[in-house]
Design an enzyme around this catalytic site. Sequence first.
Site, short mmCIF file in Angstrom:
data_model
loop_
_atom_site.label_atom_id
_atom_site.label_comp_id
_atom_site.label_asym_id
_atom_site.label_seq_id
_atom_site.Cartn_x
_atom_site.Cartn_y
_atom_site.Cartn_z
N GLU A 181 0.88 -1.49 0.11
CA GLU A 181 -0.30 0.37 -0.31
C GLU A 181 1.07 1.65 -0.22
OE1 GLU A 181 -3.77 -0.15 1.57
OE2 GLU A 181 -4.19 -2.34 1.98
N1 COS Z 1 -6.17 11.92 -4.47
C1 COS Z 1 -7.05 12.84 -5.27
N2 COS Z 1 -5.79 12.83 -6.57
C2 COS Z 1 -4.86 12.34 -6.19
C3 COS Z 1 -4.59 12.20 -5.27
C4 COS Z 1 -4.59 11.79 -4.14
N3 COS Z 1 -4.43 11.21 -2.99
N4 COS Z 1 -2.86 11.65 -5.72
C5 COS Z 1 -3.00 12.10 -6.67
N5 COS Z 1 -3.08 12.28 -7.42
C6 COS Z 1 -3.78 12.96 -8.63
C7 COS Z 1 -2.96 14.24 -9.33
O1 COS Z 1 -3.07 15.26 -8.79
C8 COS Z 1 -2.80 14.11 -10.89
O2 COS Z 1 -3.63 14.79 -10.94
P1 COS Z 1 -3.79 16.49 -12.26
O3 COS Z 1 -2.76 15.95 -13.27
O4 COS Z 1 -5.15 16.21 -12.99
O5 COS Z 1 -3.11 16.98 -11.82
C9 COS Z 1 -3.05 12.55 -10.92
O6 COS Z 1 -3.56 11.95 -9.50
C10 COS Z 1 -1.04 12.35 -10.88
O7 COS Z 1 -0.77 12.59 -9.83
P2 COS Z 1 0.98 12.83 -9.30
O8 COS Z 1 1.27 13.77 -10.70
O9 COS Z 1 1.44 13.17 -8.37
O10 COS Z 1 1.36 11.10 -9.62
P3 COS Z 1 2.50 10.00 -10.26
O11 COS Z 1 2.95 9.39 -11.45
O12 COS Z 1 3.63 11.57 -9.87
O13 COS Z 1 2.87 9.66 -8.88
C11 COS Z 1 2.62 8.55 -6.57
C12 COS Z 1 1.92 9.96 -7.34
C13 COS Z 1 4.06 7.93 -6.21
C14 COS Z 1 2.10 9.58 -4.43
C15 COS Z 1 1.66 7.79 -6.64
O14 COS Z 1 1.88 6.75 -7.75
C16 COS Z 1 1.03 6.48 -5.47
O15 COS Z 1 0.36 6.70 -4.43
N6 COS Z 1 2.24 5.52 -5.92
C17 COS Z 1 2.55 4.42 -4.96
C18 COS Z 1 0.54 3.36 -5.35
C19 COS Z 1 0.64 2.05 -4.65
O16 COS Z 1 0.00 2.54 -2.58
N7 COS Z 1 1.10 1.61 -4.67
C20 COS Z 1 0.92 0.39 -4.32
C21 COS Z 1 -0.30 -1.14 -4.49
S1 COS Z 1 -1.65 -1.46 -3.34
S2 COS Z 1 -0.55 -2.99 -2.47
#
Ligand code: COS
Length: 380
Positions: free
Chosen positions: A363
Amino acid sequence: MDFNLTEEHLMIRDAARDFAQTELLPGVIERDNAQTFPDELVRKMGELGFLGIMVDPKYGGSGMDAISYVLIMEELSKIDASASVMVSVNNSLVCYGLEAYGNEAQKEKYLTKLATGECIGAFCLSEPEAGSDATSQRTTAIDKGDHYVLNGTKNWITNGGRAEIYLVIAQTDKHKGSHGINAFIIEKGMPGFDIGPKEDKLGIRGSDTHTLQFNDVKVPKENRIGDDGFGFRFAMKTLSGGRIGIAAQALGIAAGAYELALKYSKERKAFGTEICNHQAIAFKLADMHTEIEAARMLVMKAAWDKDQGNNYDMSSAMAKLYASKVAMEHTVEAVQIHGGNGFVKEYHVERLMRDAKITQIYEGTSEIQKIVISRGLIKE
Ligand code: COS
């Protein structure tokens, strides 16, 4: 500010503690060895309302708050983190995802079964080449008018074999990046949906983890969650709540190991006295207790934020980052306090140490939590 739990919260915590002691503790070592978890125990958790803790009673849930959820998660995790990960995934990834973002027909068809424990769910985001980098989804969902066709592979899926209902994230339009991703409800048995063999894991061995394969799986359009392109935000929002559950799991693993170490240190004698009287051990216990209490505060704060309707993206990330670090470090210390016995399965702490590691990975790894926290700080 009131640090006291309400009477109701204390009752819920005691019920979870009682269940963990009487139902989960017997056989926990054997389940870990054999990598199994009986359906009967899942059914009992459902009867107690642990599989739909925060779900509205009109969908068969217990209608409790997030504070209750973390109290239950902590108590179950002290004894059996394999049981608690099923509870966490079903509650905060699957049930919450459907209740918050599904439509009425989806809730009626799927949520009630999931909240009562009639069946359990799985959340499918990770792929061989998209774990932390979740926007790089390779699984495709091609729009064919009244249905989508899904192709791809999902990895490390908790409840992968046991689940009946799967929330699957897939790329519909690559050119739109994160805005071209959708989330779908997939049922076990849909033609073309295959479940790979169970992974042989370091920890949480009672919980089943599988690779899933989708080969031209036809998914009706009504199984898409939210508007077209909502899937990535759906995953992010849902994972924020999931991280509260995993933070509580890490807290429980740490607290379980600490309680065993404290008890052992009061019984085991060396150099003519119980080992807790040696400063080398007493100071370890002091550090463990202090840092576990700090982790508990962060977990409670994140749950409280959710209950208050505040944004909890940062507080859940902080709780998971810190509680998982405390779990890893202090389960190692608990093994150390137990000495040679700590290395032996019947003393339980070696299992808790193995179980702790995954809380820094799934997660969202600890490194991902730092991205979420630092981005939040910079945005503020
Ligand atoms: N709530 C709402 N929207 C969100 C958000 C949240 N918590 N986090 C990101 N977004 C939105 C962003 O605002 C962005 O939207 P816009 O393009 O309209 O601005 C879009 O989603 C993409 O976000 P971002 O540019 O931040 O994406 P990244 O590729 O930089 O990745 C992380 C962001 C690293 C935070 C994300 O890929 C992540 O959480 N990765 C881990 C996933 C995970 O937990 N994997 C385990 C699997 S489950 S066991």
